[in-house]
Scaffold this motif. Sequence first.
Motif, mmCIF file in Angstrom:
data_model
loop_
_atom_site.group_PDB
_atom_site.id
_atom_site.type_symbol
_atom_site.label_atom_id
_atom_site.label_comp_id
_atom_site.label_asym_id
_atom_site.label_seq_id
_atom_site.Cartn_x
_atom_site.Cartn_y
_atom_site.Cartn_z
ATOM 1 N N LYS A 138 4.655 45.731 65.406
ATOM 2 C CA LYS A 138 3.596 45.084 65.704
ATOM 3 C C LYS A 138 3.595 43.476 65.021
ATOM 4 N N ILE A 139 4.485 43.368 64.469
ATOM 5 C CA ILE A 139 4.216 42.047 63.634
ATOM 6 C C ILE A 139 5.780 41.608 64.060
ATOM 7 N N ASN A 140 6.457 42.282 64.253
ATOM 8 C CA ASN A 140 7.884 41.662 64.823
ATOM 9 C C ASN A 140 7.511 41.364 66.015
ATOM 10 N N THR A 141 6.535 42.392 67.085
ATOM 11 C CA THR A 141 6.954 41.441 68.439
ATOM 12 C C THR A 141 5.463 40.475 68.871
ATOM 13 N N ASN A 142 5.001 40.488 67.651
ATOM 14 C CA ASN A 142 3.805 39.282 67.433
ATOM 15 C C ASN A 142 4.026 37.439 66.238
ATOM 16 N N ASN A 143 5.381 36.658 66.446
ATOM 17 C CA ASN A 143 5.746 36.355 65.819
ATOM 18 C C ASN A 143 5.657 36.305 64.614
ATOM 19 N N GLY A 144 5.875 37.373 63.933
ATOM 20 C CA GLY A 144 5.474 38.104 62.395
ATOM 21 C C GLY A 144 4.558 37.815 62.157
ATOM 22 N N GLU A 145 3.804 37.587 62.837
ATOM 23 C CA GLU A 145 2.027 38.426 62.196
ATOM 24 C C GLU A 145 1.461 39.532 63.030
ATOM 25 N N ALA A 146 0.712 39.881 62.528
ATOM 26 C CA ALA A 146 0.106 41.328 63.660
ATOM 27 C C ALA A 146 -1.520 41.476 63.290
ATOM 28 N N THR A 147 -2.265 41.987 63.758
ATOM 29 C CA THR A 147 -4.040 41.881 63.343
ATOM 30 C C THR A 147 -4.677 43.102 63.714
ATOM 31 N N PHE A 148 -5.420 43.286 62.894
ATOM 32 C CA PHE A 148 -5.364 44.724 63.145
ATOM 33 C C PHE A 148 -7.347 44.879 63.371
ATOM 34 N N THR A 149 -8.706 45.295 63.885
ATOM 35 C CA THR A 149 -9.425 45.475 63.893
ATOM 36 C C THR A 149 -10.055 47.116 63.053
ATOM 37 N N THR A 150 -11.189 46.256 62.048
ATOM 38 C CA THR A 150 -11.398 47.218 60.997
ATOM 39 C C THR A 150 -11.864 48.703 61.609
ATOM 40 N N LEU A 151 -12.326 49.247 60.866
ATOM 41 C CA LEU A 151 -14.115 49.823 60.707
ATOM 42 C C LEU A 151 -15.344 49.135 61.048
ATOM 43 N N ALA A 152 -14.972 48.065 59.951
ATOM 44 C CA ALA A 152 -16.010 47.555 59.552
ATOM 45 C C ALA A 152 -16.472 46.448 60.489
ATOM 46 N N GLY A 153 -15.742 45.933 61.482
ATOM 47 C CA GLY A 153 -15.601 44.780 63.176
ATOM 48 C C GLY A 153 -14.670 43.806 62.779
ATOM 49 N N THR A 154 -14.050 44.023 61.655
ATOM 50 C CA THR A 154 -13.535 42.621 61.025
ATOM 51 C C THR A 154 -11.883 42.279 61.314
ATOM 52 N N LYS A 155 -11.635 41.412 61.245
ATOM 53 C CA LYS A 155 -9.925 41.158 61.396
ATOM 54 C C LYS A 155 -9.581 41.243 59.869
ATOM 55 N N LEU A 156 -7.651 42.040 59.759
ATOM 56 C CA LEU A 156 -7.033 41.725 58.659
ATOM 57 C C LEU A 156 -5.383 42.181 59.519
ATOM 58 N N THR A 157 -5.139 41.318 58.666
ATOM 59 C CA THR A 157 -3.564 41.016 59.144
ATOM 60 C C THR A 157 -2.860 41.320 58.515
ATOM 61 N N ALA A 158 -1.918 41.545 59.147
ATOM 62 C CA ALA A 158 -0.219 41.852 58.294
ATOM 63 C C ALA A 158 1.063 41.170 58.474
ATOM 64 N N LYS A 159 1.764 40.760 57.197
ATOM 65 C CA LYS A 159 3.045 40.030 57.926
ATOM 66 C C LYS A 159 4.205 40.908 56.952
#
Length: 202
Positions: free
Chosen positions: A136-157
């Motif tokens: 997901k990181i590689n297909t999104n220009n080096g950054e991936a975003t996930f929605t947590t169970l808290a309903g908030t966003k978490l980014t991965a690089k």
Amino acid sequence: MKKWMGVIILGLHCAFVFSQTTIITNPVNDTVKSKWGKVKIVDGTKMTSSNDIIENITQSQEYTTLVTVIEDAGLTQTFKSKGPITVFAPTNKAFEKLPAGQLDTLIKPNHKYDLSYLITYHAIAGRVTAHDIEKKINTNNGEATFTTLAGTKLTAKIDENRNIVLIDENGGQSIISKFDIQQSNGILHIVTSVLVPKPKAI
């Protein structure tokens, strides 16, 4: 003499066939494989894929703080549920990095909601492997975003050392140090720091 040789050969043949049949149909080996699943050593503790998340982390001395805060937040059954869920599990050392007194405040009964919010920020729905995150990181220009169970966003690089780095809403970073630890109800990834979401507006 030939007659006796024939009897001996026949006897050996029957014994061989019987032993082969016994090995093939042995239900004990199948039961053991089915019951225990795959075992992975994590921080010196055996974690078995047939156990749920809570069953595995409670066996390790490295996750005693995580177990405690999950219990205090009333989330034990959530992490024992069928799921599947993916959990980014902080070690005891990761919790020690929090500002002095922050954890002591969070575990007070009147902060149960805040504690639950923090813990569910470390989980996302589904079985998400390290490969899934990297893809997901590689297909999104080096950054991936996930929605947590808290309903908030978490980014991965991915950093220069090829580590997957999780970035919380405050810019705090946590490296996935161990990954793809299979659980009966999801996947466990070990992280080096606690992820902290922005305060939720009520």
